[in-house]
Motif scaffolding. Structure first.
Motif, short mmCIF file in Angstrom:
data_model
loop_
_atom_site.label_atom_id
_atom_site.label_comp_id
_atom_site.label_asym_id
_atom_site.label_seq_id
_atom_site.Cartn_x
_atom_site.Cartn_y
_atom_site.Cartn_z
N SER A 45 0.85 -1.23 0.18
CA SER A 45 -0.11 0.18 0.19
C SER A 45 0.80 1.20 -0.12
O SER A 45 0.31 2.34 -0.13
N ASN A 217 -6.26 -4.98 0.64
CA ASN A 217 -5.72 -3.52 0.73
C ASN A 217 -4.95 -3.33 -0.73
O ASN A 217 -4.67 -4.30 -1.51
N GLY A 218 -4.42 -2.26 -0.72
CA GLY A 218 -3.57 -1.73 -2.04
C GLY A 218 -3.38 -0.37 -2.13
O GLY A 218 -3.96 0.44 -1.03
N PRO A 219 -2.39 0.11 -2.86
CA PRO A 219 -1.99 1.43 -3.05
C PRO A 219 -2.92 2.20 -3.60
O PRO A 219 -3.57 1.86 -4.71
N GLY A 220 -2.82 3.64 -3.76
CA GLY A 220 -3.38 4.59 -4.60
C GLY A 220 -4.70 4.98 -4.32
O GLY A 220 -5.23 4.54 -3.42
N CYS A 245 -9.21 -2.46 3.88
CA CYS A 245 -8.67 -0.96 3.46
C CYS A 245 -8.81 -0.68 2.11
O CYS A 245 -10.07 -0.33 1.80
N LEU A 246 -8.21 -0.72 1.18
CA LEU A 246 -8.84 -0.36 -0.25
C LEU A 246 -9.89 -1.08 -0.42
O LEU A 246 -10.76 -0.77 -1.33
N GLN A 249 -12.90 0.48 0.30
CA GLN A 249 -13.22 1.49 -0.36
C GLN A 249 -13.80 0.96 -1.75
O GLN A 249 -14.63 1.89 -2.19
N ASN A 287 -3.26 2.60 7.64
CA ASN A 287 -2.34 3.01 6.78
C ASN A 287 -3.10 3.34 5.29
O ASN A 287 -3.39 2.56 4.41
N HIS A 288 -3.78 4.80 5.49
CA HIS A 288 -4.62 5.01 4.40
C HIS A 288 -4.62 6.56 3.97
O HIS A 288 -4.50 7.11 5.14
N GLY A 289 -4.89 6.93 2.80
CA GLY A 289 -4.81 8.43 2.59
C GLY A 289 -6.23 8.60 1.89
O GLY A 289 -6.53 9.74 1.86
N TYR A 290 -7.09 7.65 1.48
CA TYR A 290 -8.26 8.00 1.04
C TYR A 290 -9.30 7.30 2.13
O TYR A 290 -8.94 6.43 2.87
N HIS A 326 -6.43 -2.57 9.70
CA HIS A 326 -5.76 -3.78 9.47
C HIS A 326 -5.90 -4.78 10.43
O HIS A 326 -4.94 -4.81 11.41
N1 LIG Z 1 -3.72 0.13 2.89
C1 LIG Z 1 -4.67 0.24 2.03
O1 LIG Z 1 -5.19 -0.70 1.30
C2 LIG Z 1 -4.72 1.78 1.53
C3 LIG Z 1 -5.69 2.10 0.59
C4 LIG Z 1 -5.79 3.31 -0.30
N2 LIG Z 1 -4.48 3.27 -1.08
C5 LIG Z 1 -5.42 4.49 0.69
O2 LIG Z 1 -4.49 5.12 0.77
O3 LIG Z 1 -6.59 4.96 1.52
#
Ligand SMILES: NC(=O)CC[C@H](N)C(=O)O
Length: 357
Positions: A45, A217-220, A245-246, A249, A287-290, A326
């Motif tokens: 992520s 989960n995942g980035p971006g 997480c992702l 979303q 760990n997330h920004g969205y 998480h």
């Molecule tokens: N850890 C995640 O899955 C992060 C989810 C998404 N990329 C966010 O930053 O919100």
């Protein structure tokens, strides 16, 4: 004389010491975690981000591969007040630039006040402020990295057989940048896990005859995971669905909800989460920004105590359960590990899982 420079979107150039050479760019974020640096640095992520550790000393218990969440380091560069030689050597062997000997308190305040921002880094014997600024100028916005899923997902399906006894469920886990601990948490309870690429089709999912679809989960930006979102739209109501997480979303976006960028996100190991049904508060790793802005067809069952953002979404009607934090986090806290029991409960028609409507 300095041999590392960070060019910030504020216009400031911060001097530092190079611990692993190279030039890099990314979204500058910070984590307040004081432990779990090996897990954070291998968490997919963090792809395309420059990770600043707010805790001043990173690396004091070495570097051990068994703690890694994936097979490589994901942040594009690493910033700390003081990195041990163990960590600096590991990052250099991975080709990931790293800098220390700067005031990370100032940097964290810049991010708190200005929000997550772009950064360019130049580190090593040939480092220059100009190179750092060039990196900054070339840095894309996180939401514009539309192929970020392809950078972190498996290319071909992988099979992880269950090792525990608790269940015989089969899970199709869509890998948007999955942490190893999520797969391990499911297999340890006996589930067979098929890890599928982020752009898996319904035929790929049907081919493994799953009892549940799990979005990792995942980035971006979650809006860039269109194929995964389409899978959730397709299976919602027919197959139980879970996400972390992702994953939360993407599931919300698929079911009429929406997501938005947070100012500086949640990254740390002591984020308090309140369950709205029990009033119980648990400590979580995040760990997330969205964040989910609108939950669509799902009900918000858990919220962040600090800012009321959605931390858990359920639908009893659709058999869906997701978490923004998480539950699988290593080294912990493990307050919310029962999430995985609820997920596997959804696979068993004889088991009652209390989900909100
Ligand atoms: N850890 C995640 O899955 C992060 C989810 C998404 N990329 C966010 O930053 O919100």
């Amino acid at each position: 004389m300095s041999d590392a420079y960070l060019a910030l979107e504020t216009g400031d150039v911060v001097e530092a010491r190079a611990r692993s050479p190279g030039a890099a760019q990314g979204e500058l974020v910070f984590t307040t975690a004081y432990t779990g640096y090996e897990e954070s640095l291998t968490d997919p992520s963090y792809e395309a981000q420059v990770l600043t550790f707010a805790y001043p000393l990173i690396g004091n218990y070495g570097v051990r591969e068994e703690r890694f969440e994936s097979d490589r380091v994901h942040p594009s560069a690493v910033v700390a007040r003081e990195l041990t030689d163990d960590v600096a050597e590991w990052l250099e062997s991975e080709g990931v630039p790293a800098v220390d000997h700067l005031d990370t308190r100032d940097l964290v305040l810049d991010i708190r006040e200005g929000g997550a921002m772009k950064v360019g880094i130049s580190a090593g014997p040939d480092a220059s402020p100009e190179e750092a600024k060039e990196q900054l100028d070339g840095c894309p916005h996180m939401s514009d990295i539309t192929d970020i899923g392809a950078q972190v997902s498996v290319d071909e399906p992988e099979f992880h057989p269950g090792t525990g006894q608790a269940t015989e469920a089969t899970i199709a886990l869509v890998d948007c940048g999955a942490k190893g601990s999520i797969v391990d948490s499911l297999t340890a309870r006996g589930a067979d896990v098929h890890v599928l690429p982020h752009d898996a089709t319904a035929e790929d999912v049907d081919a493994v005859s799953p009892d549940l679809l799990f979005v990792s989960n995942g980035p971006g930006d979650p809006e860039n995971f269109e194929a995964t979102q389409a899978l959730v739209e397709y299976y919602a109501g027919d197959l139980p669905i879970a996400g972390i997480c992702l994953g939360q979303q993407v599931v919300a976006n698929a079911l009429g909800g929406s997501t938005e960028k947070m100012e500086f996100g949640h990254r740390g190991v002591n984020q308090p989460v309140r369950d709205l049904r029990t009033d119980r508060v648990v400590m979580t790793t995040q760990n997330h920004g969205y964040t989910v802005a609108e939950p669509g067809d799902l009900e918000v069952t858990q919220i962040n105590v600090n800012d009321d953002t959605p931390e858990g979404l359920d639908s009893a009607e659709l058999d869906i359960i997701t978490r923004q934090y998480h539950p699988e986090a290593h080294p912990g806290p493990h307050d919310s590990l029962d999430f995985f029991d609820d997920v596997l409960g959804l696979c068993d028609p004889d088991q009652e899982v209390a989900l909100a409507d």
